[in-house]
Write a protein that holds these residues in place. Structure first.
Motif, PDB file in Angstrom:
ATOM      1  N   ASN A  68       0.824  -1.201   0.000  1.00  0.00           N
ATOM      2  CA  ASN A  68       0.000   0.000   0.000  1.00  0.00           C
ATOM      3  C   ASN A  68       0.864   1.259   0.000  1.00  0.00           C
ATOM      4  O   ASN A  68       1.962   1.257   0.540  1.00  0.00           O
ATOM      5  N   VAL A  69       0.341   2.300  -0.614  1.00  0.00           N
ATOM      6  CA  VAL A  69       0.994   3.603  -0.558  1.00  0.00           C
ATOM      7  C   VAL A  69       0.115   4.523   0.282  1.00  0.00           C
ATOM      8  O   VAL A  69      -1.105   4.528   0.147  1.00  0.00           O
ATOM      9  N   LYS A  70       0.739   5.263   1.175  1.00  0.00           N
ATOM     10  CA  LYS A  70       0.004   6.142   2.080  1.00  0.00           C
ATOM     11  C   LYS A  70      -0.152   7.523   1.448  1.00  0.00           C
ATOM     12  O   LYS A  70       0.829   8.080   0.930  1.00  0.00           O
ATOM     13  N   PRO A  71      -1.365   8.093   1.506  1.00  0.00           N
ATOM     14  CA  PRO A  71      -1.592   9.408   0.911  1.00  0.00           C
ATOM     15  C   PRO A  71      -0.627  10.488   1.426  1.00  0.00           C
ATOM     16  O   PRO A  71      -0.164  11.314   0.637  1.00  0.00           O
ATOM     17  N   ALA A  72      -0.292  10.469   2.698  1.00  0.00           N
ATOM     18  CA  ALA A  72       0.631  11.476   3.241  1.00  0.00           C
ATOM     19  C   ALA A  72       2.026  11.327   2.626  1.00  0.00           C
ATOM     20  O   ALA A  72       2.691  12.333   2.329  1.00  0.00           O
ATOM     21  N   ASP A  73       2.463  10.087   2.408  1.00  0.00           N
ATOM     22  CA  ASP A  73       3.764   9.855   1.761  1.00  0.00           C
ATOM     23  C   ASP A  73       3.727  10.315   0.306  1.00  0.00           C
ATOM     24  O   ASP A  73       4.693  10.897  -0.194  1.00  0.00           O
ATOM     25  N   CYS A  74       2.606  10.065  -0.364  1.00  0.00           N
ATOM     26  CA  CYS A  74       2.459  10.497  -1.761  1.00  0.00           C
ATOM     27  C   CYS A  74       2.512  12.018  -1.851  1.00  0.00           C
ATOM     28  O   CYS A  74       3.133  12.569  -2.772  1.00  0.00           O
ATOM     29  N   GLU A  75       1.882  12.690  -0.925  1.00  0.00           N
ATOM     30  CA  GLU A  75       1.900  14.158  -0.903  1.00  0.00           C
ATOM     31  C   GLU A  75       3.330  14.683  -0.785  1.00  0.00           C
ATOM     32  O   GLU A  75       3.744  15.576  -1.528  1.00  0.00           O
ATOM     33  N   LYS A  76       4.099  14.103   0.133  1.00  0.00           N
ATOM     34  CA  LYS A  76       5.495  14.514   0.316  1.00  0.00           C
ATOM     35  C   LYS A  76       6.334  14.176  -0.911  1.00  0.00           C
ATOM     36  O   LYS A  76       7.189  14.968  -1.335  1.00  0.00           O
ATOM     37  N   MET A  77       6.083  13.014  -1.489  1.00  0.00           N
ATOM     38  CA  MET A  77       6.847  12.579  -2.653  1.00  0.00           C
ATOM     39  C   MET A  77       6.569  13.474  -3.855  1.00  0.00           C
ATOM     40  O   MET A  77       7.496  13.846  -4.586  1.00  0.00           O
ATOM     41  N   THR A  78       5.308  13.845  -4.061  1.00  0.00           N
ATOM     42  CA  THR A  78       4.973  14.725  -5.180  1.00  0.00           C
ATOM     43  C   THR A  78       5.718  16.053  -5.073  1.00  0.00           C
ATOM     44  O   THR A  78       6.291  16.535  -6.049  1.00  0.00           O
ATOM     45  N   ALA A  79       5.718  16.637  -3.876  1.00  0.00           N
ATOM     46  CA  ALA A  79       6.434  17.904  -3.671  1.00  0.00           C
ATOM     47  C   ALA A  79       7.924  17.735  -3.952  1.00  0.00           C
ATOM     48  O   ALA A  79       8.541  18.572  -4.622  1.00  0.00           O
ATOM     49  N   ALA A  80       8.504  16.638  -3.479  1.00  0.00           N
ATOM     50  CA  ALA A  80       9.934  16.402  -3.656  1.00  0.00           C
ATOM     51  C   ALA A  80      10.278  16.147  -5.127  1.00  0.00           C
ATOM     52  O   ALA A  80      11.297  16.641  -5.627  1.00  0.00           O
ATOM     53  N   VAL A  81       9.445  15.384  -5.825  1.00  0.00           N
ATOM     54  CA  VAL A  81       9.679  15.107  -7.244  1.00  0.00           C
ATOM     55  C   VAL A  81       9.594  16.409  -8.045  1.00  0.00           C
ATOM     56  O   VAL A  81      10.443  16.683  -8.898  1.00  0.00           O
ATOM     57  N   CYS A  82       8.578  17.216  -7.772  1.00  0.00           N
ATOM     58  CA  CYS A  82       8.443  18.493  -8.484  1.00  0.00           C
ATOM     59  C   CYS A  82       9.645  19.390  -8.215  1.00  0.00           C
ATOM     60  O   CYS A  82      10.134  20.069  -9.130  1.00  0.00           O
ATOM     61  N   ASN A  83      10.127  19.401  -6.988  1.00  0.00           N
ATOM     62  CA  ASN A  83      11.330  20.166  -6.650  1.00  0.00           C
ATOM     63  C   ASN A  83      12.530  19.679  -7.452  1.00  0.00           C
ATOM     64  O   ASN A  83      13.296  20.475  -7.997  1.00  0.00           O
ATOM     65  N   LEU A  84      12.724  18.364  -7.488  1.00  0.00           N
ATOM     66  CA  LEU A  84      13.835  17.769  -8.224  1.00  0.00           C
ATOM     67  C   LEU A  84      13.782  18.154  -9.704  1.00  0.00           C
ATOM     68  O   LEU A  84      14.790  18.557 -10.288  1.00  0.00           O
ATOM     69  N   LEU A  85      12.608  18.046 -10.304  1.00  0.00           N
ATOM     70  CA  LEU A  85      12.473  18.347 -11.728  1.00  0.00           C
ATOM     71  C   LEU A  85      12.675  19.834 -12.016  1.00  0.00           C
ATOM     72  O   LEU A  85      13.228  20.195 -13.055  1.00  0.00           O
ATOM     73  N   LYS A  86      12.263  20.679 -11.102  1.00  0.00           N
ATOM     74  CA  LYS A  86      12.486  22.125 -11.254  1.00  0.00           C
ATOM     75  C   LYS A  86      13.978  22.437 -11.173  1.00  0.00           C
ATOM     76  O   LYS A  86      14.516  23.161 -12.007  1.00  0.00           O
ATOM     77  N   GLU A  87      14.653  21.862 -10.181  1.00  0.00           N
ATOM     78  CA  GLU A  87      16.088  22.121  -9.987  1.00  0.00           C
ATOM     79  C   GLU A  87      16.946  21.548 -11.105  1.00  0.00           C
ATOM     80  O   GLU A  87      17.865  22.203 -11.581  1.00  0.00           O
ATOM     81  N   GLU A  88      16.659  20.318 -11.513  1.00  0.00           N
ATOM     82  CA  GLU A  88      17.515  19.638 -12.486  1.00  0.00           C
ATOM     83  C   GLU A  88      17.188  19.969 -13.939  1.00  0.00           C
ATOM     84  O   GLU A  88      18.078  20.009 -14.777  1.00  0.00           O
ATOM     85  N   LEU A  89      15.881  20.179 -14.234  1.00  0.00           N
ATOM     86  CA  LEU A  89      15.487  20.330 -15.634  1.00  0.00           C
ATOM     87  C   LEU A  89      14.726  21.621 -15.925  1.00  0.00           C
ATOM     88  O   LEU A  89      14.364  21.875 -17.077  1.00  0.00           O
ATOM     89  N   GLY A  90      14.417  22.398 -14.887  1.00  0.00           N
ATOM     90  CA  GLY A  90      13.672  23.637 -15.086  1.00  0.00           C
ATOM     91  C   GLY A  90      12.205  23.432 -15.416  1.00  0.00           C
ATOM     92  O   GLY A  90      11.560  24.320 -15.976  1.00  0.00           O
ATOM     93  N   ILE A  91      11.657  22.270 -15.065  1.00  0.00           N
ATOM     94  CA  ILE A  91      10.247  21.982 -15.340  1.00  0.00           C
ATOM     95  C   ILE A  91       9.407  22.491 -14.171  1.00  0.00           C
ATOM     96  O   ILE A  91       9.623  22.109 -13.023  1.00  0.00           O
ATOM     97  N   ASN A  92       8.435  23.333 -14.479  1.00  0.00           N
ATOM     98  CA  ASN A  92       7.527  23.844 -13.453  1.00  0.00           C
ATOM     99  C   ASN A  92       6.545  22.764 -13.021  1.00  0.00           C
ATOM    100  O   ASN A  92       6.104  21.950 -13.838  1.00  0.00           O
TER     101      ASN A  92
END
Length: 113
Positions: A68-92
């Motif tokens: 199972n995946v926990k919604p709270a973990d997914c929320e944190k992961m989404t923010a972290a993934v978006c941060n990574l993509l913004k920093e590394e590739l400039g994707i908003n």
């Protein structure tokens, strides 16, 4: 046993691919999964459309995990993934979709968990 399937609209350099792979390896702990079992797929130059328009810089990230995946973990992961993509590739973040799927049956090395 996580698998992170990444599709990017722009072409990535080998260094960018490696940076994304390494970054996701660090972030997977948010999902309480070890990097030692992480598999990452990266496809670039993938046609992505949002609201009827082609994205020049966009991404679709599909995260599959054993159990199972926990919604709270997914929320944190989404923010972290978006941060990574913004920093590394400039994707908003407005051009990034992240989906999650918990998998009950997962096979590896000739066996199922």
């Amino acid at each position: 046993m996580p698998f992170i399937d990444c599709k990017f609209s722009q072409q990535l350099t080998p260094d960018e691919k490696d940076n994304i792979k390494c970054g996701l390896g660090k972030l997977v702990s948010i999902m309480h999964k070890p990097e030692c079992y992480l598999m990452v797929g990266i496809e670039d130059k993938y046609d992505l459309y949002f609201a009827g328009s082609k994205l020049e810089a966009g991404a679709y990230i599909a995260i599959s995990a054993f159990g199972n995946v926990k919604p709270a973990d997914c929320e944190k992961m989404t923010a972290a993934v978006c941060n990574l993509l913004k920093e590394e590739l400039g994707i908003n973040g407005t051009s990034v979709y992240v989906t999650y799927q918990g998998i009950e049956n997962w096979g590896y090395n000739g066996n199922n968990f």
